[in-house]
Design an enzyme around this catalytic site. Structure first.
Site, short mmCIF file in Angstrom:
data_model
loop_
_atom_site.label_atom_id
_atom_site.label_comp_id
_atom_site.label_asym_id
_atom_site.label_seq_id
_atom_site.Cartn_x
_atom_site.Cartn_y
_atom_site.Cartn_z
N HIS A 1 32.39 36.46 45.09
CA HIS A 1 32.96 35.15 45.46
C HIS A 1 34.48 35.31 45.46
CE1 HIS A 1 29.27 32.99 43.59
NE2 HIS A 1 29.18 32.90 44.89
N CYS B 1 33.93 30.01 36.94
CA CYS B 1 32.59 29.80 37.51
C CYS B 1 31.91 28.62 36.86
CB CYS B 1 31.68 31.01 37.26
SG CYS B 1 32.24 32.52 37.99
N GLU C 1 28.68 28.79 49.31
CA GLU C 1 28.67 28.98 47.86
C GLU C 1 29.58 27.98 47.15
OE1 GLU C 1 26.97 31.84 46.13
OE2 GLU C 1 25.80 31.93 47.97
#
Ligand code: SUG
Length: 446
Positions: free
Chosen positions: A250, A369, A174
């Site tokens: 995450h 993000c 990721e």
């Protein structure tokens, strides 16, 4: 030699919507099917970029991807004209259709993992696009991400680009959302901390029970090998499986680092003490701050709701650090009390700046993000495609471009509209000229 950390924020694409695509990401599921505003979303993102640039930071922008992704739908057997492909997919397979409309490339913390030249064996800045295998809509991103990164960091003398890891859950990756670099100065070798959710080849190791662990240890190790990192400068830590099950999909939802500061929740990691001790010993003698937020002051639930850790910690030209936080942190009493206290403690963090990025937050994407960090020397920065760097003029152009092409409101029905596809392609074609990217999109390459 001067060094910089440049934040490359993802520009929100024209199809930004809420489709509930991310199991394990609480905000995404809670807001499924709400109407979105692509125009507001893109402008909130641009306002944050401009504000950081006004603070004296170097700020870049990464282009969004082509959506709806007609090529992905064709690969799954939908045929005919582009409009027919769209119509049939919407009718026959709503989930696939929605996945192919997602503007999720806006969260560029998931675009790639980046290792600065001070850490790599060949002295180049290395990029590996994240394969994002855990979610179908995100797995559509890495190829075009790779092209956008190559068009942004084109000079092979300074930049090395790798292919994304194999598209398989064993190597679920990721990107920078699960990677933090600690260093005394951006241009000096640092400790790259890779955080994983599970062991792919050893299922007897701890793993979450309810929600998926998107990142594997094996993926982290592969990226470290590709980038030529030395074992002396790498630490692998496991995320606490229990917090993944509470919506921490995450690591950047529960921890963030900058230079000599690691800011994390008490429950963020599995085997916290061993991990921190390894970081401490690999970091060397210089000052290092572990800022741990206790559960008694901020619960995991409040951290997930407010995105306290999905903040950017940046070093201002003055040398002080400031936190770029979403307004949700200001609205959460426990978090606001904590942040008010934090800036009075003896850490380099001296202030907090709040930003409204609600359009992104509703899909589980906070300020951190939305950005990919690239630490660079002055020479490397000079080799970056200059049109992707934000200054007043480029900000005005991009803002006007959004006004011209983006819709104010978007519902699921609007996503079926073939005119939206045409509008998006027209917008992106113009954007590739504004950002001097060349032909990065599938529709430009047929
Ligand atoms: O992958 N949300 C993204 C949010 C990514 C946040 N990134 C970081 N934490 N670095 C995700 O879950 C939701 C899309 C939707 O439901 O429409 C989504 O993809």
């Amino acid at each position: 030699m001067k060094q910089f950390e440049v934040n490359f924020d993802g520009l929100v694409g024209p199809t930004h919507n809420y489709a509930g695509l991310s199991f394990g990401n609480v905000a995404s599921l809670n807001n499924a099917n709400a109407n979105s505003s692509p125009k507001q979303a893109a402008k909130q993102g641009l306002a944050k970029m401009k504000a950081l640039s006004d603070m004296g930071m170097m700020q870049g922008v990464l282009a969004p991807q082509e959506r709806p992704d007609i090529a992905a739908l064709r690969r799954l057997g939908f045929s005919g004209s582009d409009a027919t492909v769209l119509e049939n997919a919407a009718k026959q397979s709503r989930e696939i259709f929605l996945a192919c409309c997602s503007a999720s490339s806006m969260w560029t913390a998931n675009a790639a993992t980046v290792s600065p030249s001070a850490d790599t064996s060949d002295g180049k800045v290395h990029f590996t696009p994240a394969n994002l295998t855990n979610k179908y809509h995100r797995s559509l991103e890495p190829e075009v991400t790779g092209r956008i990164l190559k068009a942004t960091f084109a000079d092979e003398k300074y930049f090395a680009h790798h292919q994304h890891l194999p598209d398989n859950e064993h190597f679920g990756d990721e990107g920078a959302a699960n990677h933090t670099r600690l260093c005394s100065e951006y241009g000096r070798a640092g400790v790259e901390v890779f955080v994983y959710g599970r062991h792919a080849f050893n299922p007897s190791m701890p793993a979450p029970k309810k929600y998926p662990a998107r990142q594997t240890l094996e993926a982290c190790q592969a990226v470290a090998r590709l980038h030529g990192l030395s074992d002396e400068n790498v630490v692998y830590m496991q995320q606490n499986p229990d917090v993944i099950d509470q919506g921490v999909f995450h690591n950047d939802v529960i921890a963030v680092g900058n230079q000599n500061v690691l800011f994390y929740h008490q429950q963020a990691f599995h085997n916290t003490d061993a991990g921190l001790a390894e970081i401490r010993s690999k970091f060397g003698e210089e000052e290092l701050h572990f800022v741990e937020v206790p559960t008694s002051e901020v619960s995991v639930n409040d951290a997930v709701k407010s995105y306290l850790f999905n903040t950017q910690i940046i070093t201002l030209p003055s040398g002080d650090m400031t936190i770029i936080a979403p307004t949700e942190c200001q609205d959460n009493p426990a978090v606001k009390t904590y942040l008010d206290k934090l800036v009075t403690l003896s850490t380099p963090i001296k202030s907090v700046n709040y930003f409204d990025v609600k359009q992104s937050m509703r899909n589980g994407g906070g300020p951190a993000c939305l950005r990919l960090r690239v630490a660079m020397t002055e020479q490397e920065l000079a080799a970056v495609n200059g049109a992707t760097l934000i200054n007043d003029a480029q900000f005005e152009r991009l803002n006007a471009w959004v006004d011209k092409h983006y819709r104010d409101v978007l519902s699921e029905d609007d996503l079926r509209d073939p005119n939206l596809l045409i509008e998006s392609r027209t917008a992106l074609d113009e954007l590739t000229q504004l950002l001097e990217l060349g032909s990065v999109y599938p529709f430009q390459r047929v």
